[in-house]
Design a protein around this motif. Sequence first.
Motif, short mmCIF file in Angstrom:
data_model
loop_
_atom_site.label_atom_id
_atom_site.label_comp_id
_atom_site.label_asym_id
_atom_site.label_seq_id
_atom_site.Cartn_x
_atom_site.Cartn_y
_atom_site.Cartn_z
N GLN A 96 5.81 -0.03 -2.64
CA GLN A 96 5.07 0.83 -1.70
C GLN A 96 3.69 1.16 -2.25
O GLN A 96 2.70 1.16 -1.51
CB GLN A 96 5.86 2.11 -1.40
CG GLN A 96 5.29 2.93 -0.29
CD GLN A 96 5.27 2.20 1.05
OE1 GLN A 96 6.19 1.47 1.38
NE2 GLN A 96 4.22 2.40 1.82
N GLU A 124 0.19 0.12 -0.39
CA GLU A 124 -0.87 1.06 -0.02
C GLU A 124 -2.20 0.63 -0.63
O GLU A 124 -3.25 0.77 0.01
CB GLU A 124 -0.51 2.48 -0.46
CG GLU A 124 0.65 3.08 0.31
CD GLU A 124 0.41 3.12 1.82
OE1 GLU A 124 -0.74 3.33 2.25
OE2 GLU A 124 1.38 2.92 2.58
N ARG A 169 -3.44 -2.09 1.57
CA ARG A 169 -3.83 -1.53 2.88
C ARG A 169 -5.26 -0.97 2.84
O ARG A 169 -5.98 -1.03 3.83
CB ARG A 169 -2.85 -0.45 3.29
CG ARG A 169 -3.20 0.18 4.64
CD ARG A 169 -2.20 1.21 5.03
NE ARG A 169 -1.09 0.49 5.65
CZ ARG A 169 0.02 1.07 6.05
NH1 ARG A 169 0.20 2.35 5.90
NH2 ARG A 169 0.97 0.37 6.62
#
Length: 109
Positions: free
Chosen positions: A40, A44, A47
């Motif tokens: 995760q 991120e 992203r």
Amino acid sequence: MESITADDCVFRLKRGKSVLVVAIVVDDILMVGNDESLRQEYFEFMRKIFQVSDDGDLNFYLGVHYKRVGDDIIANQTGYLERVLNRFGMANCKPALSPMPQGFTLDPD
């Protein structure tokens, strides 16, 4: 993150006992690892730089369908094989376990 020497499109990130492997092919990214929080965190990070989406569990990647069955992951290319059979007019051929009859031998002459 380091590139895996066997493939320039596959990278590995190790942090203690946590490992994240990232495969990138054109615009498809696959992230797998043993630590969801590390996955995760890296997602991120990606992203912030690229437009990415998390499509959840792996179902389809580079022409291969995947299905989780218990602790196993089943991979198949049935769709691809069906397209090849159709392309060469062999979709209605009789299936066989082996492409040659049992006991078939080649003559060196």
